[in-house]
Design a protein around this motif. Structure first.
Motif, short mmCIF file in Angstrom:
data_model
loop_
_atom_site.label_atom_id
_atom_site.label_comp_id
_atom_site.label_asym_id
_atom_site.label_seq_id
_atom_site.Cartn_x
_atom_site.Cartn_y
_atom_site.Cartn_z
N SER A 27 0.84 -1.20 0.00
CA SER A 27 0.00 0.00 0.00
C SER A 27 0.87 1.24 0.00
O SER A 27 1.88 1.31 0.68
CB SER A 27 -0.90 0.01 1.24
OG SER A 27 -1.54 1.26 1.37
N GLN A 31 0.66 2.64 6.88
CA GLN A 31 1.11 1.34 7.30
C GLN A 31 2.53 1.02 6.84
O GLN A 31 2.84 -0.11 6.48
CB GLN A 31 0.14 0.25 6.83
CG GLN A 31 -1.24 0.38 7.46
CD GLN A 31 -2.18 -0.71 7.04
OE1 GLN A 31 -2.53 -0.81 5.87
NE2 GLN A 31 -2.60 -1.53 7.98
N SER A 34 4.01 -1.62 9.23
CA SER A 34 3.22 -2.81 9.54
C SER A 34 3.99 -4.11 9.31
O SER A 34 3.64 -5.13 9.88
CB SER A 34 1.93 -2.82 8.71
OG SER A 34 2.23 -2.87 7.33
N ASP A 200 -4.74 -2.04 11.05
CA ASP A 200 -5.54 -1.85 9.83
C ASP A 200 -6.80 -1.04 10.08
O ASP A 200 -7.36 -0.47 9.15
CB ASP A 200 -5.94 -3.21 9.25
CG ASP A 200 -4.74 -4.00 8.75
OD1 ASP A 200 -3.78 -3.36 8.28
OD2 ASP A 200 -4.75 -5.23 8.86
N SER A 201 -7.27 -1.01 11.33
CA SER A 201 -8.53 -0.34 11.64
C SER A 201 -8.38 0.47 12.92
O SER A 201 -7.35 0.39 13.61
CB SER A 201 -9.65 -1.37 11.80
OG SER A 201 -9.33 -2.29 12.84
#
Length: 748
Positions: A27, A31, A34, A200-201
């Protein structure tokens, strides 16, 4: 094998194909941290870091504006896919340029407290909200960032992840040159980033709750990054990780920040700080514009037109004011303009703090607040907001211009401040706070119609405070009605009520006069003492277990005393409990049904019930069983025993009206107070108060519908409230007094 920057590297040749394959599935928006691999992270070279984390490195440079002035060496290295050289060139740019000089220069003195904190942090020992603990490790070199401290309180973990202690480490390094402090920053940053990749959230855990992210972005991280640019112990890998994580955290705030909550103000401040401090990010302009639009909405939403912040909790009112001021300061620092409306809103919110402060300078202790000294907080702002009336209040009349009015009503908040002056006459000051407003949009307590009283140099009747946010029996006590000066039905306190209003109090519900202050309000949400849960957001209003409503009128006779009238209406007769909480500094005793403080050399107060029905009264202090009662908390994590006078009686019908006299004295000598309830129409009350040395007073009050009330000496009153005073003209609130012949004596 360590990498040295010797020109064009062989690494891009070996890894370029791998990089291209990975970047295709990585992406380009957030992130970055991540999927980091950080083997031997504290000793990792830039080349090794790039080799271990190709996707993160490429994604990171994809978020840098390579055309930004000064980044030409970075752009050249990126065009050649020489990622280690690109990293070193970018770090060299941050080390050598002159941006953000206010963060690069260490102006803070090295106090003993700061140095002591820095030394303990090096041992993984932290103190938050007065609680100290050593943070355990999950694995060698990795702290448990979710550790809740010895009290198992999530707030402790939140403070751990705000990382304000990086500021103490940075100051200690700058002022001493001791590399140990910079090494600790290096260690903590690497550990935090490697242990806490961007989720992610939206999550609410200790590491990535949005508030903590925003606070890191606003304070500790930019300050540490720029403040340690000349520290050799602040390694290139730590700096790269910090930049990557700053991008991730800004992306996270941009996506998940709160709206219409004090958290959102702090989070948007953090987003603004990163946008202004790190304009090299491609998203910086968009972050800034989004924060500007969102903060503009917060400026308009956060407070009522009377200046009260909508959570109606004094500590959080100051949090919002402080962060609004910080937002204005950010724009001054970076020479960016803002609409004048922003400054006007802050002025209005400060005005609320000025005029709700007690004579000793302390603000309200209400809802989830700590006791703060508003004078200490606000006096430094006089240069910025040159108000002569504020100056008069802060200096207790020594400087400035006296406000035209002493008592103040904030009609949207429903907060009435009754006072006889500004502390000019030491030891003769009287002050009270009556809460006749909505619950507040967050951090609420179940305490509508609560009354606090400060008299003759000290607070006497008080709100018990908040203690902490852990959901347990203590949180329930401090949050619910039993810790406030209100009334319970059948042992049940108030249910949650209206969190926000769309109009101010009606003019008919209050009156401020030279000799009299008056306010009347009603709580009608039922009674059930539900579990309060956590502080925010505001929970839904639930169905009550007990049907009933409480109406309270407060009448303040200036320089004399207060009369409080309560009316309870229910579907059937109920057991009543009335609470009067005393500051822990007060010695309290009973004299029949009266309760009084009796401390030598200071102000005292007597509470006298006025009723035709008998009360029983108990003094409770520091009780834990069979139920908690008699405690006070003016700071988070603190509680001390204090007296509560519990009055109990049973209703004999579905409606009852009774009154109280709150009589202050400048000494421990309080005269006997005699009261008499006289006949009056249903729904009204008529009381005579006789106090040695005082003029006799007769009160007539309609608690509900307006009706005629006969008074002494042939007078008749029609309206809300009237007082006949021996040897003095009568007083009236929203009504008319006529004599025997029907002539109007007074109308107001």
């Amino acid at each position: 094998m360590s990498y040295r920057n010797t020109g064009r590297s062989w690494l891009p040749i070996v890894f370029s194909t791998v990089f291209l394959l990975i970047i295709a599935v990585t992406s380009s928006f957030g992130q970055l941290t991540s999927r980091l691999q950080l083997n031997n992270s504290t000793r990792l070279s830039v080349g090794e870091f790039c080799q271990q984390n190709p996707s993160a490195v490429i994604a990171f440079f994809d978020q840098i504006n390579l055309d930004y002035p000064g980044l030409n060496p970075v752009r050249q290295a990126v065009s050649q896919k020489d990622w280690p050289r690109a990293c070193l060139a970018l770090l060299d740019y941050y080390r050598t340029n002159a941006t953000n000089p206010h963060l690069r220069t260490c102006r803070e003195p090295l106090s003993q407290a700061v140095q002591a904190e820095a030394r303990l942090v090096g041992k993984n020992v932290f103190t938050f909200q007065g609680i100290t603990d050593s943070v355990p490790t999950r694995a060698p070199g990795h702290l448990n960032w979710f550790h809740k401290g010895p009290n198992k309180d999530i707030e402790w973990a939140y403070f751990l992840n705000r990382m304000d202690y990086l500021g103490s480490l940075r100051t200690a390094y700058c002022q001493t040159g001791d590399s140990t402090y910079a090494k600790d920053v290096n260690r903590l940053v690497i550990d935090w980033v490697s242990s806490n990749p961007m989720p992610d959230s939206n999550v609410t855990n200790a590491t990535w709750r949005v508030l903590e992210v925003g606070l890191r972005l606003f304070g500790s991280w930019p300050t540490a990054f720029y403040g340690l640019q000349q520290a050799p112990s602040f390694t290139p890998v730590a700096r790269l990780l910090m930049l990557m994580s700053l991008y991730d955290q800004a992306t996270y705030v941009r996506k998940f920040h709160w709206v219409h909550h004090n958290h959102g103000v702090m989070e948007l401040n953090g987003l603004t700080r990163v946008a202004l401090c790190f304009p090299e990010f491609k998203q910086a302009d968009e972050w800034y514009k989004h924060a500007l639009d969102s903060m503009g909405e917060e400026f308009e939403f956060q407070s009522y037109p009377d200046g009260a912040m909508k959570e109606l909790t004094s500590s959080y009112h100051w949090v919002v004011v402080r962060n609004f001021l910080a937002y204005l300061d950010l724009h001054n620092t970076y020479a960016k303009s803002l609409p004048p409306r922003f400054g006007q809103i802050v002025d209005n919110m400060i005005n609320y703090m000025v005029y709700t402060a007690r004579p000793d300078g302390f603000g309200l202790l209400n809802n989830d607040a700590d006791l703060l000294n508003n004078f200490d907080i606000l006096t430094p702002l006089l240069k910025r907001f040159p108000r002569t009336d504020w100056q008069y209040v802060f200096t207790q009349g020594k400087e400035g211009k006296r406000p035209a009015q002493t008592s103040r009503l904030f009609p949207w908040a429903g907060h009435l401040i009754m006072r006889n002056g500004w502390g000019e006459a030491k030891g003769k000051d009287q002050y009270a706070f009556f809460d006749n407003g909505p619950w507040g949009t967050s951090h609420q307590h179940n305490d509508k119609l609560h009354l606090s009283v400060y008299a003759n140099g000290r607070e006497i009747l008080c709100d018990a405070g908040r203690m902490y946010y852990k959901v347990d029996k203590w949180r329930q006590f401090f949050n619910l009605s039993a810790s406030h000066n209100v009334i319970a039905l059948d042992g049940k306190g108030q249910n949650r009520y209206l969190p926000e209003v769309t109009a101010p109090l009606a003019d008919s519900s209050y009156s401020l006069q030279p000799e009299l202050d008056f306010s009347l309000g009603t709580y009608q949400g039922g009674f059930n003492d539900e579990n309060p849960g956590v502080a925010s957001p505001a929970p839904a209003i639930s169905s009550p277990d007990v049907t009933g409503r409480h109406t309270r009128a407060v009448i303040y006779l200036k320089n004399r005393y207060w009369i409080v009238v309560d009316q309870i209406q229910s579907d059937k007769p109920r057991n009543l409990t009335a609470y009067w909480h005393f500051n822990p500094a007060c010695s309290v005793s009973t004299n029949g049904l009266s309760v009084r403080t009796n401390d030598f050399g200071t102000g005292n107060l007597c509470v006298v019930p006025v009723t035709t029905d008998a009360w029983s009264v108990s003094l409770i202090k520091g009780q834990e069983t069979p139920y908690i009662q008699g405690w006070y908390s003016e700071r988070y994590n603190q509680r001390v025993a204090s007296y509560c006078a519990e009055y109990r009686r049973k209703m004999i019908s579905t409606s009852t009206t009774f009154a109280w006299i709150l009589y202050p004295s400048a000494t421990e000598k309080i005269p006997d107070i005699n009261t008499q309830v006289l006949p009056s129409p249903t729904g009204a009350i008529r009381v005579v108060v006789r106090i040695p040395g005082e003029k006799t007073v007769e009160l007539g009050l309609n608690m509900g519908a307006i009706q005629a009330i006969p008074l002494s000496d042939g007078y008749t009153f029609t309206g809300r409230c009237a007082l006949l005073r021996e040897g003095q003209p009568p007083l009236v609130v929203h009504g008319t007094i006529t004599d025997k012949a029907g002539n109007v004596v007074l109308k107001k």
